[in-house]
Design a protein around this motif. Structure first.
Motif, PDB file in Angstrom:
ATOM      1  N   TYR A 113     -12.019  20.060 -46.526  1.00 29.12           N
ATOM      2  CA  TYR A 113     -12.215  21.202 -47.418  1.00 29.12           C
ATOM      3  C   TYR A 113     -10.903  21.861 -47.846  1.00 29.12           C
ATOM      4  O   TYR A 113     -10.909  22.925 -48.443  1.00 29.12           O
ATOM      5  CB  TYR A 113     -13.123  22.241 -46.744  1.00 29.12           C
ATOM      6  CG  TYR A 113     -14.560  21.783 -46.677  1.00 29.12           C
ATOM      7  CD1 TYR A 113     -15.417  21.949 -47.754  1.00 29.12           C
ATOM      8  CD2 TYR A 113     -15.049  21.156 -45.538  1.00 29.12           C
ATOM      9  CE1 TYR A 113     -16.735  21.514 -47.703  1.00 29.12           C
ATOM     10  CE2 TYR A 113     -16.364  20.716 -45.473  1.00 29.12           C
ATOM     11  CZ  TYR A 113     -17.201  20.904 -46.552  1.00 29.12           C
ATOM     12  OH  TYR A 113     -18.486  20.459 -46.498  1.00 29.12           O
ATOM     13  N   PHE A 114      -9.786  21.235 -47.510  1.00 27.12           N
ATOM     14  CA  PHE A 114      -8.495  21.777 -47.911  1.00 27.12           C
ATOM     15  C   PHE A 114      -8.025  21.076 -49.180  1.00 27.12           C
ATOM     16  O   PHE A 114      -7.948  19.847 -49.230  1.00 27.12           O
ATOM     17  CB  PHE A 114      -7.468  21.599 -46.785  1.00 27.12           C
ATOM     18  CG  PHE A 114      -7.733  22.465 -45.594  1.00 27.12           C
ATOM     19  CD1 PHE A 114      -7.141  23.707 -45.486  1.00 27.12           C
ATOM     20  CD2 PHE A 114      -8.590  22.058 -44.592  1.00 27.12           C
ATOM     21  CE1 PHE A 114      -7.386  24.525 -44.404  1.00 27.12           C
ATOM     22  CE2 PHE A 114      -8.851  22.861 -43.497  1.00 27.12           C
ATOM     23  CZ  PHE A 114      -8.242  24.110 -43.408  1.00 27.12           C
ATOM     24  N   PRO A 115      -7.699  21.841 -50.245  1.00 27.25           N
ATOM     25  CA  PRO A 115      -7.271  21.238 -51.514  1.00 27.25           C
ATOM     26  C   PRO A 115      -5.997  20.420 -51.353  1.00 27.25           C
ATOM     27  O   PRO A 115      -5.147  20.737 -50.507  1.00 27.25           O
ATOM     28  CB  PRO A 115      -7.026  22.463 -52.417  1.00 27.25           C
ATOM     29  CG  PRO A 115      -7.728  23.598 -51.756  1.00 27.25           C
ATOM     30  CD  PRO A 115      -7.724  23.310 -50.287  1.00 27.25           C
ATOM     31  N   SER A 116      -5.853  19.398 -52.164  1.00 27.59           N
ATOM     32  CA  SER A 116      -4.666  18.538 -52.091  1.00 27.59           C
ATOM     33  C   SER A 116      -3.388  19.317 -52.390  1.00 27.59           C
ATOM     34  O   SER A 116      -2.335  19.026 -51.821  1.00 27.59           O
ATOM     35  CB  SER A 116      -4.799  17.369 -53.063  1.00 27.59           C
ATOM     36  OG  SER A 116      -4.895  17.840 -54.404  1.00 27.59           O
ATOM     37  N   SER A 117      -3.481  20.322 -53.264  1.00 26.24           N
ATOM     38  CA  SER A 117      -2.280  21.110 -53.582  1.00 26.24           C
ATOM     39  C   SER A 117      -1.796  21.872 -52.361  1.00 26.24           C
ATOM     40  O   SER A 117      -0.589  22.036 -52.151  1.00 26.24           O
ATOM     41  CB  SER A 117      -2.562  22.074 -54.734  1.00 26.24           C
ATOM     42  OG  SER A 117      -3.652  22.921 -54.437  1.00 26.24           O
ATOM     43  N   VAL A 118      -2.731  22.342 -51.520  1.00 29.87           N
ATOM     44  CA  VAL A 118      -2.356  23.048 -50.296  1.00 29.87           C
ATOM     45  C   VAL A 118      -1.756  22.071 -49.285  1.00 29.87           C
ATOM     46  O   VAL A 118      -0.770  22.388 -48.608  1.00 29.87           O
ATOM     47  CB  VAL A 118      -3.581  23.778 -49.699  1.00 29.87           C
ATOM     48  CG1 VAL A 118      -3.256  24.365 -48.327  1.00 29.87           C
ATOM     49  CG2 VAL A 118      -4.051  24.886 -50.641  1.00 29.87           C
ATOM     50  N   ILE A 119      -2.334  20.878 -49.191  1.00 28.33           N
ATOM     51  CA  ILE A 119      -1.791  19.871 -48.269  1.00 28.33           C
ATOM     52  C   ILE A 119      -0.378  19.456 -48.694  1.00 28.33           C
ATOM     53  O   ILE A 119       0.525  19.334 -47.868  1.00 28.33           O
ATOM     54  CB  ILE A 119      -2.714  18.635 -48.216  1.00 28.33           C
ATOM     55  CG1 ILE A 119      -4.105  19.029 -47.687  1.00 28.33           C
ATOM     56  CG2 ILE A 119      -2.100  17.552 -47.344  1.00 28.33           C
ATOM     57  CD1 ILE A 119      -4.091  19.616 -46.298  1.00 28.33           C
ATOM     58  N   ASN A 389      -2.983  25.921 -62.075  1.00 26.58           N
ATOM     59  CA  ASN A 389      -4.057  25.912 -61.086  1.00 26.58           C
ATOM     60  C   ASN A 389      -3.694  25.085 -59.855  1.00 26.58           C
ATOM     61  O   ASN A 389      -4.153  25.376 -58.749  1.00 26.58           O
ATOM     62  CB  ASN A 389      -5.346  25.367 -61.694  1.00 26.58           C
ATOM     63  CG  ASN A 389      -5.928  26.302 -62.732  1.00 26.58           C
ATOM     64  OD1 ASN A 389      -5.584  27.475 -62.777  1.00 26.58           O
ATOM     65  ND2 ASN A 389      -6.808  25.779 -63.569  1.00 26.58           N
ATOM     66  N   LEU A 390      -2.887  24.048 -60.044  1.00 23.28           N
ATOM     67  CA  LEU A 390      -2.405  23.236 -58.924  1.00 23.28           C
ATOM     68  C   LEU A 390      -1.103  23.780 -58.363  1.00 23.28           C
ATOM     69  O   LEU A 390      -0.882  23.777 -57.148  1.00 23.28           O
ATOM     70  CB  LEU A 390      -2.216  21.783 -59.367  1.00 23.28           C
ATOM     71  CG  LEU A 390      -3.462  20.936 -59.564  1.00 23.28           C
ATOM     72  CD1 LEU A 390      -3.072  19.549 -60.073  1.00 23.28           C
ATOM     73  CD2 LEU A 390      -4.240  20.807 -58.267  1.00 23.28           C
ATOM     74  N   PHE A 391      -0.236  24.237 -59.254  1.00 25.96           N
ATOM     75  CA  PHE A 391       1.110  24.625 -58.836  1.00 25.96           C
ATOM     76  C   PHE A 391       1.106  25.909 -58.003  1.00 25.96           C
ATOM     77  O   PHE A 391       1.846  26.009 -57.029  1.00 25.96           O
ATOM     78  CB  PHE A 391       2.012  24.804 -60.061  1.00 25.96           C
ATOM     79  CG  PHE A 391       3.443  25.098 -59.719  1.00 25.96           C
ATOM     80  CD1 PHE A 391       4.276  24.097 -59.230  1.00 25.96           C
ATOM     81  CD2 PHE A 391       3.960  26.378 -59.860  1.00 25.96           C
ATOM     82  CE1 PHE A 391       5.592  24.359 -58.906  1.00 25.96           C
ATOM     83  CE2 PHE A 391       5.282  26.654 -59.547  1.00 25.96           C
ATOM     84  CZ  PHE A 391       6.102  25.639 -59.067  1.00 25.96           C
ATOM     85  N   ASP A 405       4.371  31.150 -40.714  1.00 25.29           N
ATOM     86  CA  ASP A 405       4.196  29.961 -39.878  1.00 25.29           C
ATOM     87  C   ASP A 405       3.203  29.026 -40.556  1.00 25.29           C
ATOM     88  O   ASP A 405       2.715  29.310 -41.644  1.00 25.29           O
ATOM     89  CB  ASP A 405       3.748  30.325 -38.456  1.00 25.29           C
ATOM     90  CG  ASP A 405       2.440  31.112 -38.436  1.00 25.29           C
ATOM     91  OD1 ASP A 405       1.526  30.772 -39.211  1.00 25.29           O
ATOM     92  OD2 ASP A 405       2.337  32.076 -37.652  1.00 25.29           O
ATOM     93  N   LEU A 406       2.906  27.922 -39.888  1.00 21.35           N
ATOM     94  CA  LEU A 406       2.091  26.872 -40.510  1.00 21.35           C
ATOM     95  C   LEU A 406       0.708  27.383 -40.901  1.00 21.35           C
ATOM     96  O   LEU A 406       0.284  27.259 -42.051  1.00 21.35           O
ATOM     97  CB  LEU A 406       1.959  25.690 -39.542  1.00 21.35           C
ATOM     98  CG  LEU A 406       1.095  24.514 -40.030  1.00 21.35           C
ATOM     99  CD1 LEU A 406       1.730  23.849 -41.230  1.00 21.35           C
ATOM    100  CD2 LEU A 406       0.880  23.510 -38.909  1.00 21.35           C
ATOM    101  N   LEU A 407      -0.018  27.968 -39.958  1.00 22.60           N
ATOM    102  CA  LEU A 407      -1.388  28.367 -40.226  1.00 22.60           C
ATOM    103  C   LEU A 407      -1.468  29.508 -41.233  1.00 22.60           C
ATOM    104  O   LEU A 407      -2.350  29.521 -42.105  1.00 22.60           O
ATOM    105  CB  LEU A 407      -2.086  28.752 -38.922  1.00 22.60           C
ATOM    106  CG  LEU A 407      -2.304  27.604 -37.922  1.00 22.60           C
ATOM    107  CD1 LEU A 407      -3.023  28.107 -36.687  1.00 22.60           C
ATOM    108  CD2 LEU A 407      -3.085  26.463 -38.559  1.00 22.60           C
ATOM    109  N   LYS A 408      -0.563  30.481 -41.128  1.00 23.00           N
ATOM    110  CA  LYS A 408      -0.577  31.593 -42.081  1.00 23.00           C
ATOM    111  C   LYS A 408      -0.245  31.102 -43.490  1.00 23.00           C
ATOM    112  O   LYS A 408      -0.838  31.547 -44.473  1.00 23.00           O
ATOM    113  CB  LYS A 408       0.413  32.671 -41.652  1.00 23.00           C
ATOM    114  CG  LYS A 408      -0.016  33.444 -40.416  1.00 23.00           C
ATOM    115  CD  LYS A 408       1.031  34.470 -40.019  1.00 23.00           C
ATOM    116  CE  LYS A 408       0.611  35.200 -38.744  1.00 23.00           C
ATOM    117  NZ  LYS A 408       1.662  36.142 -38.276  1.00 23.00           N
ATOM    118  N   GLY A 409       0.716  30.208 -43.587  1.00 20.33           N
ATOM    119  CA  GLY A 409       1.085  29.665 -44.888  1.00 20.33           C
ATOM    120  C   GLY A 409      -0.062  28.919 -45.530  1.00 20.33           C
ATOM    121  O   GLY A 409      -0.342  29.078 -46.726  1.00 20.33           O
ATOM    122  N   ILE A 410      -0.758  28.099 -44.728  1.00 25.19           N
ATOM    123  CA  ILE A 410      -1.908  27.367 -45.253  1.00 25.19           C
ATOM    124  C   ILE A 410      -3.015  28.346 -45.625  1.00 25.19           C
ATOM    125  O   ILE A 410      -3.697  28.182 -46.647  1.00 25.19           O
ATOM    126  CB  ILE A 410      -2.408  26.340 -44.220  1.00 25.19           C
ATOM    127  CG1 ILE A 410      -1.358  25.221 -44.068  1.00 25.19           C
ATOM    128  CG2 ILE A 410      -3.755  25.754 -44.613  1.00 25.19           C
ATOM    129  CD1 ILE A 410      -1.621  24.299 -42.932  1.00 25.19           C
TER     130      ILE A 410
END
Length: 525
Positions: A113-119, A389-391, A405-410
């Motif tokens: 459920y995580f968008p590719s742009s976020v990954i 929308n992606l950027f 940190d990692l989780l907050k950034g995501i």
């Protein structure tokens, strides 16, 4: 049997990759243990377990597991709250049990459920952190622990201020080794190297071996001498008994301590989330685009944490730093992760003194290259051209990871992505230009296949824009589901249509849902 054959079918690629992963993982295991306030050897144990136990069970072909920087603060606070490291180990064991349960109830689907742009933002953000964090180590300023990936540090410094402080404490021997190592690593991918007998030798291994030689040589040159704080520091056992004494058993007398279960649940949730994110990112890096079975991965991670906790190790997760190093070094199957665990075990048992001759500058050089490849500067331009929308989720994720940190950034990237989804749903799921309506022809509004409550605002706005006195056909023939809230809006529009002299025809609504038998809207059918 087939799985076993596949496990060893690409040793030509997996063996060199495993050496690189081993070299990257070793200082990170120690650094994360240091940042976690845990015994240094606990980081090595977690690395060994992540390599041997997790990879043997996991279905991830390129993922590498071990202690994670993202858990360092949680571990640090947990050890302090629980009082002893042995009690904390019990929490790690229970966390592993929780993860196996998560795998059994198919919780691994969360990762999809995580968008590719976020990954992609996660990969780039981690690459930036790796790159920025290794610059001080590259010049011999090693005040910041190798495994500390937090922006704000315990000494009051941050990632960027360390770049300023390092200028006051440059170790010239480390700087020379970094420059030579980078030259080797960059040259190793060039055609003039690949055409020689050196093509089968991993470039990072050459860089590390030369770093050891230069370190020993610089002992005789005062201006280039590299002191022990700028070298790898693995605990050295003088006997077999002393080696096994470094392992620690959990305190099972605390099994009824409620705090243990709270810590265990926290570790299980955070470690599982980091693992699923790493799985998603690693699969995107995989040249063969294989898909990792996420539920099996949670079970593998749970088994790894049970074993790690039982013998004195930190919690393990799949980690993108080591996984990306594996991909970029040519790893093909999970044998490379397994072998890196074997190398960790053998080396800390047999040659810890040799490993302690490795300059941190050599390892920093490897990670600088890994970080740069993860950043992939070209993708900024590519994503920008693909649309805002992606950027926007991508760049917010990058900035969030670097500065928090990692989780907050995501989490920030996901929030932006969700807002973007809401905005898109606010827009009409069909096109209507009020300026170009021909009053002589019926205005046909074709509903989408699925209309959710998120479409309420857009549909209401559309109805409001329809001019009075026109003929409207609202077509739901292609619709599969429609939210009751939207039906209410349509019902209200149907009531108002008469006053607005709008001739409204409803098509295809007979098959949709159940309506209130007392409503005027239902009576239409």
């Amino acid at each position: 049997m087939k799985d076993q054959q596949n496990f060893f079918s690409n040793l030509k690629s997996d063996l060199p990759a495993s050496i690189v992963v081993f070299l990257v993982a070793m200082p990170l295991c120690l650094g994360i243990a240091l940042a976690s306030g845990a015994p240094l050897f606990s980081g090595i144990i977690a690395g060994i377990v992540g390599g041997i136990v997790v990879s043997a069970i996991s279905g991830s072909q390129l993922g590498v597991s071990g202690p994670a920087a993202g858990l360092a603060v949680i571990v640090l606070n947990a050890i302090q709250d629980l009082g002893t490291f042995e009690t904390f180990l019990l929490a790690v064991v229970i966390a592993g049990v929780f993860q196996i349960i998560l795998g059994a109830i198919k919780a691994g689907v969360i990762g999809y459920y995580f968008p590719s742009s976020v990954i992609k933002g996660m990969l780039t953000g981690i690459g930036l952190i790796i790159f920025l964090k290794q610059i001080p180590h590259a010049v011999g300023y090693d005040a910041d622990p190798e495994g500390d990936f937090a922006f704000f540090q315990l000494d009051g410094h941050n990632t960027f201020s360390e770049l300023w402080y390092m200028t006051e404490s440059i170790t010239w021997g480390s700087l020379v080794i970094t420059l030579i190592s980078l030259t080797i690593l960059i040259s190793w991918d060039k055609p003039f190297i690949k055409k020689t007998f050196l093509k089968g030798v991993p470039g990072p291994l050459v860089a590390v071996a030369l770093g050891i030689i230069l370190n020993v040589w610089f002992d005789n040159i005062p201006t280039l001498d590299i002191t022990s704080e700028h070298l790898v520091a693995i605990p050295v056992a003088n006997s077999v008994g002393e080696f096994f004494n470094q392992f620690t058993l959990p305190d099972f007398t605390q099994i009824t301590n409620s705090k243990v279960y709270i810590v265990a649940l926290t570790i299980a949730v955070v470690a599982s989330l980091e693992t699923l994110l790493s799985v998603e990112a690693t699969d995107k890096l995989d040249p063969q685009k294989r898909i990792t079975p996420t539920n099996r991965e949670l079970v593998a991670q749970g088994a790894g944490n049970i074993v790690s906790g039982l013998i004195g190790g930190l919690p393990v997760t799949q980690v993108i730093v080591r996984s990306s190093a594996n991909v970029q070094s040519g790893g093909k199957t999970r044998a490379s992760a397994f072998l890196h665990g074997i190398f960790l075990l053998i080396c800390v048992m047999v040659i810890p003194e040799v490993l302690n001759l490795i300059p941190l500058a050599s390892l920093a050089s490897i990670l600088l290259v890994v970080g740069y490849k993860l950043i992939n500067p070209k993708q900024f331009k590519v994503l920008y051209k693909k649309g805002f929308n992606l950027f926007l989720p991508f760049i917010v994720t990058v900035i969030g990871i670097v500065f928090t940190d990692l989780l907050k950034g995501i989490g920030l990237g996901m929030v932006v992505g969700i807002i973007n989804i809401l905005w898109n749903n606010f827009k009409v799921p069909y096109h209507l230009d009020p300026q170009n309506i021909d009053l002589k022809d019926p205005l046909v509004i074709q509903l989408a296949e699925d209309v959710s409550f998120l479409n309420k605002a857009s549909i209401q706005r559309t109805f409001n824009k329809i001019p009075n006195g026109v003929e409207v056909i609202l077509d739901a023939s292609k619709n599969h589901s429609i939210h009751p809230d939207v039906l209410e809006i349509i019902e209200d529009f149907e009531k108002a249509a008469h006053e607005r002299e709008i001739k409204l025809s409803l098509v295809g609504f007979e098959k949709i849902g159940k309506y209130d038998p007392e409503s005027d809207f239902h009576k239409l059918f």
